[in-house]
Design a protein around this motif. Structure first.
Motif, PDB file in Angstrom:
ATOM      1  N   THR A   1       2.300  -1.082  15.108  1.00  0.00           N
ATOM      2  CA  THR A   1       3.177  -0.709  14.147  1.00  0.00           C
ATOM      3  C   THR A   1       4.596  -1.571  14.390  1.00  0.00           C
ATOM      4  OG1 THR A   1       2.496   1.610  14.227  1.00  0.00           O
ATOM      5  CG2 THR A   1       4.689   1.431  13.870  1.00  0.00           C
ATOM      6  N   LEU A   2       4.923  -1.926  15.537  1.00  0.00           N
ATOM      7  CA  LEU A   2       6.328  -2.908  16.013  1.00  0.00           C
ATOM      8  C   LEU A   2       5.722  -3.978  15.125  1.00  0.00           C
ATOM      9  CD1 LEU A   2       6.824  -2.188  19.596  1.00  0.00           C
ATOM     10  CD2 LEU A   2       8.134  -1.071  17.414  1.00  0.00           C
ATOM     11  N   ALA A   3       4.857  -4.804  15.157  1.00  0.00           N
ATOM     12  CA  ALA A   3       4.395  -6.020  14.535  1.00  0.00           C
ATOM     13  C   ALA A   3       4.409  -5.942  13.026  1.00  0.00           C
ATOM     14  CB  ALA A   3       3.075  -6.400  15.073  1.00  0.00           C
ATOM     15  N   HIS A   4       3.870  -4.702  12.596  1.00  0.00           N
ATOM     16  CA  HIS A   4       4.015  -4.328  11.064  1.00  0.00           C
ATOM     17  C   HIS A   4       5.241  -4.416  10.425  1.00  0.00           C
ATOM     18  CE1 HIS A   4       4.083  -1.499   7.726  1.00  0.00           C
ATOM     19  NE2 HIS A   4       3.150  -2.288   7.147  1.00  0.00           N
ATOM     20  N   ASP A   5       6.187  -3.495  11.208  1.00  0.00           N
ATOM     21  CA  ASP A   5       7.344  -3.684  10.708  1.00  0.00           C
ATOM     22  C   ASP A   5       8.230  -4.712  10.750  1.00  0.00           C
ATOM     23  OD1 ASP A   5       6.730  -0.884  10.021  1.00  0.00           O
ATOM     24  OD2 ASP A   5       8.033   0.027  11.420  1.00  0.00           O
ATOM     25  N   ILE A   6       8.222  -5.676  11.713  1.00  0.00           N
ATOM     26  CA  ILE A   6       8.918  -6.608  11.972  1.00  0.00           C
ATOM     27  C   ILE A   6       8.405  -7.881  10.923  1.00  0.00           C
ATOM     28  CG2 ILE A   6       9.210  -8.784  13.591  1.00  0.00           C
ATOM     29  CD1 ILE A   6       8.778  -6.694  16.086  1.00  0.00           C
TER      30      ILE A   6
ATOM     31  N   LYS B   1       6.402   1.771   8.746  1.00  0.00           N
ATOM     32  CA  LYS B   1       5.772   2.654   9.580  1.00  0.00           C
ATOM     33  C   LYS B   1       6.677   3.472  10.646  1.00  0.00           C
ATOM     34  CE  LYS B   1       1.185   0.689   9.489  1.00  0.00           C
ATOM     35  NZ  LYS B   1      -0.015   0.418  10.224  1.00  0.00           N
ATOM     36  N   GLY B   2       7.846   2.856  10.912  1.00  0.00           N
ATOM     37  CA  GLY B   2       8.870   3.582  11.596  1.00  0.00           C
ATOM     38  C   GLY B   2       9.763   4.028  10.487  1.00  0.00           C
TER      39      GLY B   2
END
Length: 193
Positions: free
Chosen positions: A183-188, A28-29
């Motif tokens: 979003t941070l959790a998704h990308d991590i 997402k980033g």
């Protein structure tokens, strides 16, 4: 070797060369996997230990540059990462959040120790000399500028995004300021698989 014996080898090599490249991960980033910047650096942790960025290989690294006197951007970003770590649950054990200071004058290891762990005890603050911090920031295209304030103090205007590195230490994602914790959790999580 007879020419007829080479045919299976040539076919095997040809099929391997035609294999499709793996599909990019649906971050997402901003996916910056193809960019050519970011390099190892050595600094001091908030508990006084020398470390290098490469020492965190084996974990997904979230890398953020800021300073402890930052009035809004830095605490907001650290709170978002703290929320992402909670959302990751047990998987958060495979993640290291690093807060690299851009304020060599004020952000000593002791000051960072009184600030960074308040967001999450696993977060690590990194400091160093002005030259060391400038080198580390330069590797990640982070810029900063001191802005004097009334009474002799100062603020620091600085790049506000953060970076995600995969377990091999490769720079993969840029997360702009204000990225929600989901979003941070998704990308991590994509980098943990």
């Amino acid at each position: 070797m007879k020419p007829a014996a080479l045919i299976p080898l040539i076919l095997a090599l040809g099929l391997t060369a035609c294999a499709p490249a793996p599909a990019p991960l649906p971050f997402k980033g901003s996916d910056i996997s193809a960019e050519n910047f970011g390099a190892d650096f050595s600094l001091t942790t908030h508990d006084g230990k020398p470390v290098s960025l490469s020492g965190y290989k084996g974990k997904v690294v979230a890398l953020f540059f800021g300073y402890t006197h930052c009035p809004d951007i830095c605490p907001t970003t650290l709170l978002e990462y703290a929320g992402a770590m909670k959302q990751l649950g047990k998987d958060s054990e495979q993640v290291q959040v690093l807060f690299v200071s851009v304020d060599a004058k004020r952000d000593t290891p002791a000051v960072l120790a009184g600030y960074v762990p308040h967001f999450d005890a696993r977060f690590i603050g990194l400091s160093g000399s002005e030259a060391e911090l400038k080198t580390a920031a330069g590797h990640f295209k982070v810029v900063s500028q001191v802005l004097p304030t009334a009474g002799g103090g100062y603020l620091i205007d600085h790049s506000a995004g953060s970076y995600l590195l995969d377990k091999s230490g490769k720079l993969r994602v840029y997360e702009p300021y204000g990225t929600p914790l989901d979003t941070l959790a998704h990308d991590i999580r994509l980098l943990l698989d």
